[in-house]
Design a protein around this motif. Structure first.
Motif, PDB file in Angstrom:
ATOM      1  N   LEU A   1       2.928   3.833   5.770  1.00 23.83           N
ATOM      2  CA  LEU A   1       2.053   2.788   5.765  1.00 23.83           C
ATOM      3  C   LEU A   1       2.318   1.780   6.728  1.00 23.83           C
ATOM      4  N   VAL A   2       1.572   1.437   7.817  1.00 25.08           N
ATOM      5  CA  VAL A   2       2.039   0.389   8.575  1.00 25.08           C
ATOM      6  C   VAL A   2       1.144  -0.994   8.439  1.00 25.08           C
ATOM      7  N   TRP A   3       1.773  -1.896   8.000  1.00 30.80           N
ATOM      8  CA  TRP A   3       1.146  -3.109   7.688  1.00 30.80           C
ATOM      9  C   TRP A   3       1.016  -4.166   8.496  1.00 30.80           C
ATOM     10  N   ASP A   4      -0.140  -4.767   8.922  1.00 29.83           N
ATOM     11  CA  ASP A   4      -0.008  -6.153   9.556  1.00 29.83           C
ATOM     12  C   ASP A   4       0.683  -7.112   8.654  1.00 29.83           C
ATOM     13  N   VAL A   5       1.031  -8.050   9.365  1.00 26.93           N
ATOM     14  CA  VAL A   5       1.781  -9.131   8.464  1.00 26.93           C
ATOM     15  C   VAL A   5       0.873 -10.301   8.358  1.00 26.93           C
ATOM     16  N   ASP A   6       0.321 -10.976   9.066  1.00 27.46           N
ATOM     17  CA  ASP A   6      -0.523 -12.184   8.949  1.00 27.46           C
ATOM     18  C   ASP A   6      -1.902 -11.775   8.640  1.00 27.46           C
ATOM     19  N   ASP A   7      -2.173 -12.275   7.411  1.00 25.01           N
ATOM     20  CA  ASP A   7      -3.365 -12.137   6.842  1.00 25.01           C
ATOM     21  C   ASP A   7      -3.605 -10.747   6.236  1.00 25.01           C
ATOM     22  N   VAL A   8      -2.378 -10.162   6.103  1.00 26.41           N
ATOM     23  CA  VAL A   8      -2.300  -9.053   5.135  1.00 26.41           C
ATOM     24  C   VAL A   8      -1.452  -9.144   4.062  1.00 26.41           C
ATOM     25  N   LEU A   9       0.036  -9.248   4.723  1.00 30.68           N
ATOM     26  CA  LEU A   9       1.093  -9.494   3.836  1.00 30.68           C
ATOM     27  C   LEU A   9       1.160 -10.838   3.215  1.00 30.68           C
ATOM     28  N   ASN A  10       0.706 -11.959   4.404  1.00 26.38           N
ATOM     29  CA  ASN A  10       0.589 -13.303   3.918  1.00 26.38           C
ATOM     30  C   ASN A  10      -0.928 -13.672   4.225  1.00 26.38           C
ATOM     31  N   ASN A  11      -1.191 -14.930   3.732  1.00 32.53           N
ATOM     32  CA  ASN A  11      -2.311 -15.442   4.058  1.00 32.53           C
ATOM     33  C   ASN A  11      -2.581 -16.611   5.146  1.00 32.53           C
TER      34      ASN A  11
END
Length: 207
Positions: free
Chosen positions: A13-23
């Motif tokens: 699972l490849v997660w974007d960081v900005d606006d996915v893991l954080n807001n």
């Protein structure tokens, strides 16, 4: 080369960081509109970047966002629902972070990911978002090209429609994290994560 989900390994699972893991955008928007009040609400940010909606020039928006990153990136809190999901399901899959961020903030972004999600996310990739002062080589033009070079089973979780479409064109499975500016704007984060879990579990190797 088309990337397909493997039936032999747990999906990556490849997660974007900005606006996915954080807001990031939400917290920037809250601070910005406290100083420059707007009739536009966060839920009405149907475009990202939102500069046109806010009557800003792109250069002004990027300068404001970069100033916010410089002051607040390390302090951003993880999205509560996402962090709770990792605590329950994170050990079942492999995870990587893939973000588009200015080169000068990449180290802060990596530190933030490892500090908040390092229990599960063990690799960090970034595509430098172009800034005038950059003098660095370009290895990949976008996230889809980088994902293709990884050469393994991936599912991309991203909020940006351009990134999603580019990945889809290469046959890379992806899902739009619910934000006002993308196709899943009406879906709750909880429902999104529930559906992601079902998709990812369907690809787990048979025991």
């Amino acid at each position: 080369m088309t990337t397909n989900i493997s039936d032999k390994l747990p999906p990556l699972l490849v997660w974007d960081v900005d606006d996915v893991l954080n807001n990031l955008t939400g917290e920037w928007f809250e601070e910005y509109t406290a100083t420059y009040p707007s009739s536009i609400t966060y839920a009405q940010l149907t475009e990202n970047p939102p500069n046109a909606l806010l009557g800003m020039k792109m250069q002004e928006y990027l300068a404001s966002l970069d100033d916010f990153r410089n002051r607040k990136m390390i302090q951003l809190k993880p999205v509560d629902e996402v962090h709770a999901w990792f605590n329950i399901y994170g050990n079942n899959f492999h995870h990587a972070a893939l973000t588009a961020t200015p080169f000068k903030f990449a180290a802060d972004s990596a530190q933030w990911v490892i500090r908040n999600f390092g229990t599960w996310i063990r690799s960090f990739h970034f595509i430098p978002s172009a800034r005038p002062e950059d003098n660095i080589p370009i290895y990949h033009r976008n996230k889809a090209e980088l994902l293709q070079s990884i050469g393994t089973a991936v599912i991309l979780i991203d909020d940006n429609e351009t990134n999603l479409v580019q990945a889809e064109l290469l046959g890379i499975p992806c899902r739009a994290f619910p934000r006002p500016w993308n196709r899943n704007r009406k879906m709750s984060i909880r429902d999104f994560l529930r559906k992601l879990t079902v998709l990812a579990e369907q690809t787990l190797p048979a025991k």
